[in-house]
Design an enzyme around this catalytic site. Structure first.
Site, PDB file in Angstrom:
ATOM      1  CG  ASP A  35      -2.074   0.950   1.117  1.00 51.03           C
ATOM      2  OD1 ASP A  35      -2.398   1.364  -0.015  1.00 51.03           O
ATOM      3  OD2 ASP A  35      -2.669   1.289   2.159  1.00 51.03           O
TER       4      ASP A  35
ATOM      5  CG  ASN B  65      -7.952  -2.047  -5.047  1.00 52.79           C
ATOM      6  OD1 ASN B  65      -7.043  -2.869  -4.886  1.00 52.79           O
ATOM      7  ND2 ASN B  65      -8.200  -1.088  -4.150  1.00 52.79           N
TER       8      ASN B  65
END
Ligand code: IPE
Ligand code: IPE
Ligand code: MG
Length: 239
Positions: free
Chosen positions: A17, A65
């Site tokens: 991330d 996502n």
């Protein structure tokens, strides 16, 4: 720095991330952050394999996502295919066995082809298992496992009372990886984001503020150092 006496975790998972924040902090577009993260994928996979980690699972794209702006999603689909095309030969030469965790639908055909080619090329390799979680969601993984088990029950091949933890583990996307030793998350968020909910039951969690594009072999070694300081108790009493 990792020394030889350190215990190397067998199964390691990473939530990669912070690509967007890395780019934004430099005045670049989010896409530049994803591009920069590719070097971290390659160096981390090399290092993990050199250290003797048995399985490395990288979270590349979640079932959530798809909510991102269409141009970012579109870029990520092509970029993941491109990375596989560029890097699979090296991973293969390092004896890594590549596999993908997640739902195939609605991944585009050009990406599915690269995924299948990578899996096929490395099928008989005996080195580190490199698992890429792509269109992966842990809840979807459990739903898919439950559906398979339900079919067995409906067909009379399994009694409800025969369903054990092992039954569920054996229906995961990677039945051989029902447990991880260490889970690393970069970029500081203290959450799981729908990653490996079943498999993380007794995993040691390590969160670093380092953003994924800045993550290198030393950062993996640092995580392993911290892992070595943990006392794993599994609910028992440890003197
Ligand atoms: C991780 O970086 C990559 C993917 C989720 C595909 P992000 O893109 O989530 O980066 P941040 O969290 O916005 O910084
Ligand atoms: C998790 O990161 C998914 C991947 C790294 C592929 P996100 O950036 O999507 O997670 P949230 O939205 O911060 O929870
Ligand atoms: Mg993020």
């Amino acid at each position: 720095m990792t020394d030889n006496k350190l215990k190397i975790p067998e199964n390691v998972a990473i939530i990669m991330d912070g690509n967007g924040r890395w780019a934004t902090s430099k005045g670049l577009s989010r896409i530049e952050g994803h591009k920069a993260g590719e070097q971290s994928v390659v160096t981390t996979a090399r290092k993990a394999s050199d250290l003797g980690i048995k399985a490395l699972t990288l979270y590349a794209f979640s079932t959530e996502n798809w909510k991102r702006p269409p141009d970012e999603v579109e870029f990520l689909m092509h970029f993941n295919a491109e990375i596989l095309g560029m890097r699979v030969t090296e991973f293969h030469s390092r004896n890594m066995k590549i596999r993908f965790l997640g739902r195939r639908d609605p991944l585009p055909d050009m990406l599915l082809r690269k995924m299948d080619d990578s899996t096929e090329l490395t099928r008989n390799n005996t080195g580190m298992k490199l698992n890429i979680a792509l269109n992966y969601g842990a809840r979807a993984e459990l739903v898919d496992a439950m559906r398979e088990i339900a079919v067995q029950v409906r067909n009379g091949d399994l009694e409800p009372g025969e369903i054990e933890e092992e039954t569920i583990s054996s229906h995961l996307y990677a039945p051989d990886l029902s447990h991880y030793d260490l889970m690393i998350r970069t970029a500081g968020e203290m959450r799981i984001s729908n990653f490996l909910l079943w498999e993380l039951a007794y995993t040691e969690l390590y969160v670093t503020d380092t953003l994924w594009p800045d993550f290198r072999g030393e950062n993996l070694e640092e995580a392993i150092d911290v892992f070595n300081q943990r006392v794993r108790k599994y609910g028992d009493v440890v003197e």
